[in-house]
Design an enzyme around this catalytic site. Sequence first.
Site, mmCIF file in Angstrom:
data_model
loop_
_atom_site.group_PDB
_atom_site.id
_atom_site.type_symbol
_atom_site.label_atom_id
_atom_site.label_comp_id
_atom_site.label_asym_id
_atom_site.label_seq_id
_atom_site.Cartn_x
_atom_site.Cartn_y
_atom_site.Cartn_z
ATOM 1 C CG ASP A 142 -2.008 1.036 1.141
ATOM 2 O OD1 ASP A 142 -1.874 1.984 0.325
ATOM 3 O OD2 ASP A 142 -3.004 0.900 1.872
ATOM 4 N NE ARG A 144 -4.539 3.331 -0.014
ATOM 5 C CZ ARG A 144 -5.691 2.783 0.321
ATOM 6 N NH1 ARG A 144 -6.816 3.226 -0.183
ATOM 7 N NH2 ARG A 144 -5.722 1.767 1.153
#
Length: 221
Positions: A142, A144
């Site tokens: 991930d 982000r």
Amino acid sequence: MSPEARRQAAAEGDGAPRIERVTDARIPTDLGVFRLHLFEIADDPQDHLALVLGHLGDGEDVLVRVHSACFTGEVLGSRRCDCGEQLAGAMERVAAEGRGAILYLNQEGRGIGLREKLRAYNLQDEGLDTVDANLALGHGADERDYSVAATILRHLGVRSVRLMTNNPAKIDSLEARGIAVRERVPLLVPVTAENAPYLRTKAAKLRHLLGPRAGRSGGEA
Ligand SMILES: [Zn+2]
């Protein structure tokens, strides 16, 4: 930098990224009349958005969703993920309350971009799960970055939130950057044959909370 952005930067002190509200516009929808704000943030090539309804007032206990862009899920209605339903659900909740904000961060495919997300989909069709597919392409599970979310919320005058999320990483990130998370509001979507493996992987490998329990630490026990 505009005078407003300079004042904001001064208020946040050194170390906080410079943020400027480039423009905002009225967005009438079936659910109500929102205001869409577009932000530019220092050292970030992407513009980011905040869809706001009503007056945020003292900035306390604001109903907030921190949402990452998903072209396939939101525009095309792809059933591989739950992004379209989560965005629609967040807008419905904000509209029902008459006050709230949905941050729309331009970080497609958990941060790897549309091009790489489509490549990851092909690996998933060959049997890898959503995390292993990203890793096979040389990305993190991930990628982000939610620091931009706290910067935007501060700019909007938001101090504390009731966060619509199943993702503890978002709660941790906001709190680490000075935005109090008073409550977690679950955003649950119907499980289908197509999205079930994706939802299972998010729960097993990315700590997502897919049970119905709400509350500040609900589901973490
Ligand atoms: Zn999606």
